[in-house]
Design an enzyme around this catalytic site. Structure first.
Site, PDB file in Angstrom:
ATOM      1  N   VAL A 204       0.861  -1.182   0.000  1.00 55.54           N
ATOM      2  CA  VAL A 204       0.000   0.000   0.000  1.00 55.54           C
ATOM      3  C   VAL A 204       0.895   1.228   0.000  1.00 55.54           C
ATOM      4  O   VAL A 204       1.852   1.319   0.769  1.00 55.54           O
ATOM      5  CB  VAL A 204      -0.930   0.005   1.242  1.00 55.54           C
ATOM      6  CG1 VAL A 204      -1.718   1.296   1.317  1.00 55.54           C
ATOM      7  CG2 VAL A 204      -1.870  -1.189   1.187  1.00 55.54           C
ATOM      8  N   CYS A 205       0.567   2.158  -0.893  1.00 54.74           N
ATOM      9  CA  CYS A 205       1.417   3.330  -1.068  1.00 54.74           C
ATOM     10  C   CYS A 205       0.554   4.563  -1.313  1.00 54.74           C
ATOM     11  O   CYS A 205      -0.662   4.490  -1.241  1.00 54.74           O
ATOM     12  CB  CYS A 205       2.344   3.096  -2.250  1.00 54.74           C
ATOM     13  SG  CYS A 205       1.444   2.614  -3.739  1.00 54.74           S
ATOM     14  N   ALA A 206       1.213   5.651  -1.634  1.00 51.48           N
ATOM     15  CA  ALA A 206       0.483   6.894  -1.900  1.00 51.48           C
ATOM     16  C   ALA A 206      -0.078   6.890  -3.320  1.00 51.48           C
ATOM     17  O   ALA A 206      -1.277   7.031  -3.524  1.00 51.48           O
ATOM     18  CB  ALA A 206       1.378   8.098  -1.675  1.00 51.48           C
TER      19      ALA A 206
ATOM     20  N   LEU B 239      -1.103  -0.972  -4.511  1.00 50.80           N
ATOM     21  CA  LEU B 239      -2.296  -0.140  -4.683  1.00 50.80           C
ATOM     22  C   LEU B 239      -2.196   1.093  -3.799  1.00 50.80           C
ATOM     23  O   LEU B 239      -1.591   1.039  -2.729  1.00 50.80           O
ATOM     24  CB  LEU B 239      -3.554  -0.916  -4.261  1.00 50.80           C
ATOM     25  CG  LEU B 239      -4.045  -2.046  -5.134  1.00 50.80           C
ATOM     26  CD1 LEU B 239      -5.222  -2.738  -4.467  1.00 50.80           C
ATOM     27  CD2 LEU B 239      -4.447  -1.538  -6.496  1.00 50.80           C
TER      28      LEU B 239
ATOM     29  N   ALA C  45      -3.555   3.628  -0.998  1.00 47.26           N
ATOM     30  CA  ALA C  45      -4.290   3.339   0.230  1.00 47.26           C
ATOM     31  C   ALA C  45      -5.797   3.411   0.023  1.00 47.26           C
ATOM     32  O   ALA C  45      -6.555   2.632   0.602  1.00 47.26           O
ATOM     33  CB  ALA C  45      -3.856   4.299   1.336  1.00 47.26           C
TER      34      ALA C  45
END
Length: 99
Positions: A7-9, A37, A39
């Site tokens: 999960v990333c920005a 993906l 968040a």
């Protein structure tokens, strides 16, 4: 087969980390499915993965993600050094150790 969600920005740098993690998995003969993906889209996958790993830039969302999974799977923040150096081997091994 293990399912890992990063999960990333926005997904730009995390996509490179996914590539490096997959390369290490192939080198050691492990079958994994790794996806990155933002968040905002993580809730669509939480029931289909074995672990969720957050990029250091979204560590503030760890509590929210942990509420989503309700203890069913591990949720962890990727080590900032490993993320910054795109150390796919270290990140994958951390995932395996927590699953």
């Amino acid at each position: 087969m293990k399912q890992i969600l990063l999960v990333c920005a926005a997904g730009m740098s995390t996509s490179l980390l996914v590539t490096k993690m997959k390369a290490h998995a192939e080198a050691i003969g492990e079958e994994v499915e790794i996806e990155a993906l933002p968040a905002s889209e993580a809730s669509s996958k939480v029931d289909q993965v074995d672990i969720i790993m957050l990029g250091p830039q979204v560590r503030y969302q760890q509590g929210q993600i942990e509420q989503m999974v309700a203890g069913r799977i591990p949720v962890t923040v990727i080590d900032m050094k490993d993320y910054g150096t795109m150390n796919g081997k270290a990140v994958l091994e951390k995932a395996f150790s927590l699953i």
